[in-house]
Design a protein around this motif. Structure first.
Motif, PDB file in Angstrom:
ATOM      1  N   PRO A  97       0.800  -1.234   0.000  1.00 51.98           N
ATOM      2  CA  PRO A  97       0.000   0.000   0.000  1.00 51.98           C
ATOM      3  C   PRO A  97       0.826   1.274   0.000  1.00 51.98           C
ATOM      4  O   PRO A  97       0.348   2.321  -0.441  1.00 51.98           O
ATOM      5  N   GLU A  98       2.068   1.200   0.493  1.00 55.31           N
ATOM      6  CA  GLU A  98       2.916   2.385   0.506  1.00 55.31           C
ATOM      7  C   GLU A  98       3.504   2.660  -0.875  1.00 55.31           C
ATOM      8  O   GLU A  98       3.856   3.793  -1.196  1.00 55.31           O
ATOM      9  N   ILE A  99       3.628   1.611  -1.690  1.00 56.05           N
ATOM     10  CA  ILE A  99       4.273   1.744  -2.993  1.00 56.05           C
ATOM     11  C   ILE A  99       3.247   1.891  -4.111  1.00 56.05           C
ATOM     12  O   ILE A  99       3.507   2.576  -5.113  1.00 56.05           O
ATOM     13  N   PHE A 100       2.076   1.272  -3.959  1.00 61.21           N
ATOM     14  CA  PHE A 100       1.137   1.240  -5.065  1.00 61.21           C
ATOM     15  C   PHE A 100       0.768   2.631  -5.601  1.00 61.21           C
ATOM     16  O   PHE A 100       0.645   2.796  -6.826  1.00 61.21           O
ATOM     17  N   PRO A 101       0.564   3.650  -4.756  1.00 60.77           N
ATOM     18  CA  PRO A 101       0.284   4.979  -5.330  1.00 60.77           C
ATOM     19  C   PRO A 101       1.336   5.461  -6.304  1.00 60.77           C
ATOM     20  O   PRO A 101       1.038   6.256  -7.207  1.00 60.77           O
ATOM     21  N   LEU A 102       2.594   5.001  -6.154  1.00 61.88           N
ATOM     22  CA  LEU A 102       3.630   5.364  -7.124  1.00 61.88           C
ATOM     23  C   LEU A 102       3.279   4.862  -8.515  1.00 61.88           C
ATOM     24  O   LEU A 102       3.589   5.507  -9.516  1.00 61.88           O
ATOM     25  N   ALA A 140      -9.762  -3.107 -29.094  1.00 62.21           N
ATOM     26  CA  ALA A 140      -8.708  -3.514 -28.162  1.00 62.21           C
ATOM     27  C   ALA A 140      -8.161  -2.312 -27.397  1.00 62.21           C
ATOM     28  O   ALA A 140      -7.987  -2.366 -26.171  1.00 62.21           O
ATOM     29  N   VAL A 141      -7.908  -1.215 -28.106  1.00 60.56           N
ATOM     30  CA  VAL A 141      -7.392  -0.009 -27.452  1.00 60.56           C
ATOM     31  C   VAL A 141      -8.445   0.579 -26.519  1.00 60.56           C
ATOM     32  O   VAL A 141      -8.126   1.004 -25.395  1.00 60.56           O
ATOM     33  N   SER A 142      -9.690   0.602 -26.960  1.00 56.80           N
ATOM     34  CA  SER A 142     -10.768   1.117 -26.106  1.00 56.80           C
ATOM     35  C   SER A 142     -10.901   0.294 -24.832  1.00 56.80           C
ATOM     36  O   SER A 142     -11.078   0.844 -23.734  1.00 56.80           O
ATOM     37  N   ALA A 143     -10.792  -1.030 -24.961  1.00 55.91           N
ATOM     38  CA  ALA A 143     -10.882  -1.892 -23.786  1.00 55.91           C
ATOM     39  C   ALA A 143      -9.706  -1.668 -22.854  1.00 55.91           C
ATOM     40  O   ALA A 143      -9.859  -1.672 -21.620  1.00 55.91           O
ATOM     41  N   TYR A 144      -8.516  -1.471 -23.420  1.00 58.65           N
ATOM     42  CA  TYR A 144      -7.328  -1.203 -22.597  1.00 58.65           C
ATOM     43  C   TYR A 144      -7.528   0.072 -21.779  1.00 58.65           C
ATOM     44  O   TYR A 144      -7.242   0.108 -20.570  1.00 58.65           O
ATOM     45  N   LYS A 145      -8.042   1.108 -22.393  1.00 60.14           N
ATOM     46  CA  LYS A 145      -8.249   2.372 -21.687  1.00 60.14           C
ATOM     47  C   LYS A 145      -9.324   2.234 -20.610  1.00 60.14           C
ATOM     48  O   LYS A 145      -9.159   2.713 -19.478  1.00 60.14           O
ATOM     49  N   ALA A 146     -10.431   1.577 -20.949  1.00 58.70           N
ATOM     50  CA  ALA A 146     -11.511   1.411 -19.984  1.00 58.70           C
ATOM     51  C   ALA A 146     -11.070   0.533 -18.816  1.00 58.70           C
ATOM     52  O   ALA A 146     -11.363   0.825 -17.649  1.00 58.70           O
ATOM     53  N   PHE A 147     -10.358  -0.545 -19.123  1.00 59.26           N
ATOM     54  CA  PHE A 147      -9.937  -1.477 -18.085  1.00 59.26           C
ATOM     55  C   PHE A 147      -8.927  -0.837 -17.143  1.00 59.26           C
ATOM     56  O   PHE A 147      -9.023  -0.994 -15.916  1.00 59.26           O
ATOM     57  N   THR A 148      -7.954  -0.128 -17.669  1.00 57.15           N
ATOM     58  CA  THR A 148      -6.952   0.496 -16.808  1.00 57.15           C
ATOM     59  C   THR A 148      -7.569   1.593 -15.947  1.00 57.15           C
ATOM     60  O   THR A 148      -7.172   1.778 -14.794  1.00 57.15           O
ATOM     61  N   SER A 149      -8.549   2.323 -16.486  1.00 52.58           N
ATOM     62  CA  SER A 149      -9.231   3.345 -15.685  1.00 52.58           C
ATOM     63  C   SER A 149      -9.964   2.702 -14.510  1.00 52.58           C
ATOM     64  O   SER A 149      -9.889   3.186 -13.372  1.00 52.58           O
ATOM     65  N   PHE A 150     -10.675   1.611 -14.789  1.00 54.32           N
ATOM     66  CA  PHE A 150     -11.355   0.895 -13.710  1.00 54.32           C
ATOM     67  C   PHE A 150     -10.347   0.365 -12.705  1.00 54.32           C
ATOM     68  O   PHE A 150     -10.517   0.504 -11.486  1.00 54.32           O
ATOM     69  N   LEU A 151      -9.272  -0.247 -13.206  1.00 51.15           N
ATOM     70  CA  LEU A 151      -8.337  -0.940 -12.340  1.00 51.15           C
ATOM     71  C   LEU A 151      -7.619   0.018 -11.407  1.00 51.15           C
ATOM     72  O   LEU A 151      -7.505  -0.250 -10.200  1.00 51.15           O
ATOM     73  N   ILE A 152      -7.142   1.145 -11.913  1.00 54.51           N
ATOM     74  CA  ILE A 152      -6.393   2.051 -11.050  1.00 54.51           C
ATOM     75  C   ILE A 152      -7.299   2.645  -9.984  1.00 54.51           C
ATOM     76  O   ILE A 152      -6.902   2.789  -8.819  1.00 54.51           O
ATOM     77  N   GLY A 153      -8.546   2.969 -10.358  1.00 58.32           N
ATOM     78  CA  GLY A 153      -9.478   3.494  -9.367  1.00 58.32           C
ATOM     79  C   GLY A 153      -9.836   2.464  -8.318  1.00 58.32           C
ATOM     80  O   GLY A 153      -9.814   2.742  -7.115  1.00 58.32           O
ATOM     81  N   GLY A 154     -10.143   1.248  -8.771  1.00 61.01           N
ATOM     82  CA  GLY A 154     -10.514   0.198  -7.846  1.00 61.01           C
ATOM     83  C   GLY A 154      -9.388  -0.189  -6.911  1.00 61.01           C
ATOM     84  O   GLY A 154      -9.614  -0.421  -5.717  1.00 61.01           O
ATOM     85  N   LEU A 155      -8.165  -0.226  -7.413  1.00 54.33           N
ATOM     86  CA  LEU A 155      -7.042  -0.634  -6.590  1.00 54.33           C
ATOM     87  C   LEU A 155      -6.631   0.459  -5.607  1.00 54.33           C
ATOM     88  O   LEU A 155      -6.223   0.167  -4.478  1.00 54.33           O
ATOM     89  N   LEU A 156      -6.738   1.710  -6.015  1.00 58.80           N
ATOM     90  CA  LEU A 156      -6.452   2.791  -5.070  1.00 58.80           C
ATOM     91  C   LEU A 156      -7.459   2.796  -3.934  1.00 58.80           C
ATOM     92  O   LEU A 156      -7.117   3.078  -2.778  1.00 58.80           O
ATOM     93  N   LEU A 157      -8.714   2.458  -4.222  1.00 63.46           N
ATOM     94  CA  LEU A 157      -9.706   2.339  -3.160  1.00 63.46           C
ATOM     95  C   LEU A 157      -9.358   1.183  -2.224  1.00 63.46           C
ATOM     96  O   LEU A 157      -9.566   1.264  -1.011  1.00 63.46           O
ATOM     97  N   GLN A 158      -8.817   0.100  -2.780  1.00 63.16           N
ATOM     98  CA  GLN A 158      -8.386  -1.014  -1.938  1.00 63.16           C
ATOM     99  C   GLN A 158      -7.280  -0.558  -0.983  1.00 63.16           C
ATOM    100  O   GLN A 158      -7.279  -0.920   0.197  1.00 63.16           O
ATOM    101  N   VAL A 159      -6.358   0.239  -1.489  1.00 62.25           N
ATOM    102  CA  VAL A 159      -5.259   0.732  -0.663  1.00 62.25           C
ATOM    103  C   VAL A 159      -5.782   1.562   0.495  1.00 62.25           C
ATOM    104  O   VAL A 159      -5.289   1.488   1.627  1.00 62.25           O
TER     105      VAL A 159
END
Length: 221
Positions: A97-102, A140-159
């Motif tokens: 959790p200390e590193i993930f925001p990086l 494929a590019v649209s899915a990459y953008k949508a997925f990474t947006s979801f993932l970074i938000g969801g994982l930061l909330l986990q942190v």
């Protein structure tokens, strides 16, 4: 003798362990050198400075995801692939959790490399895998953008899912209640029990399911 065996990988791994234990603000080249048992100047033969060290830490954690059991198996569908990537990345946020925001804030190699899948290796794997399952270039590019947006938000909330009650003073601690005068926020007080419940895992899973449904819908257009 310590300097003779010093490598960039050893420095990066030691830095990750140090930050996990002491926090990012405590990381300096001098302190890291003390932990390894060398002078700080010896580290500069392998990392150019603190920023290079931070980038090395991020790259190590991201690329090591390919060694996760979920990622070493061949996905049966693009939906299965997204599930595997998401659930392989989830422990990264929880365990570091200390590193993930990086991972969210460090500049990447190119502006179109989006966190947390911010390496060329990851983008190549992601896009090529989706295209093997029939995605067009645009999808494929649209899915990459949508997925990474979801993932970074969801994982930061986990942190940061340490409990809303603690953050705003609902844990019964007198000191925190003194610092957080909630008398002017009756709705917050009324809903404090609900606000304090942690459903981060369920919300992550539901959000991922919703994203997969949206991507599936775009493929039929």
């Amino acid at each position: 003798m310590a300097q003779k065996h010093l490598t960039r990988d050893h420095i990066v791994l030691t830095a990750i362990a140090f930050v996990d234990q002491h926090g990012l603000d405590a990381l300096t080249m001098r302190r890291l050198g003390d932990v390894i048992g060398v002078e700080a100047m010896a580290l500069y033969r392998h990392v150019s400075g603190r920023e290079d060290l931070l980038e090395g830490m991020v790259a190590n954690l991201i690329d090591n995801l390919f060694e996760d059991d979920l990622m070493t198996e061949t996905p049966s569908s693009w939906e299965d692939y997204l599930q595997r990537v998401a659930n392989a990345t989830l422990p990264l946020a929880r365990e570091h959790p200390e590193i993930f925001p990086l991972i969210a804030t460090q500049p990447s190699e190119a502006p179109w490399l989006r966190p947390p899948l911010r390496s060329l290796r990851w983008v190549e794997d992601f896009l090529s895998t989706l295209q093997r399952f029939g995605f067009s270039d645009e999808n494929a590019v649209s899915a990459y953008k949508a997925f990474t947006s979801f993932l970074i938000g969801g994982l930061l909330l986990q942190v940061h899912s340490t409990g809303v009650d603690h953050l705003i003073g609902f844990d019964g601690d007198e000191a925190s209640n003194e610092e957080s005068d909630l008398s002017g926020y009756p709705t917050v007080i009324k809903l404090s029990e609900l606000l304090g419940q942690d459903h981060s895992q369920r919300e992550f899973d539901d959000g991922l399911d919703d994203l997969i449904e949206r991507i599936r819908w775009t493929l039929t257009k």
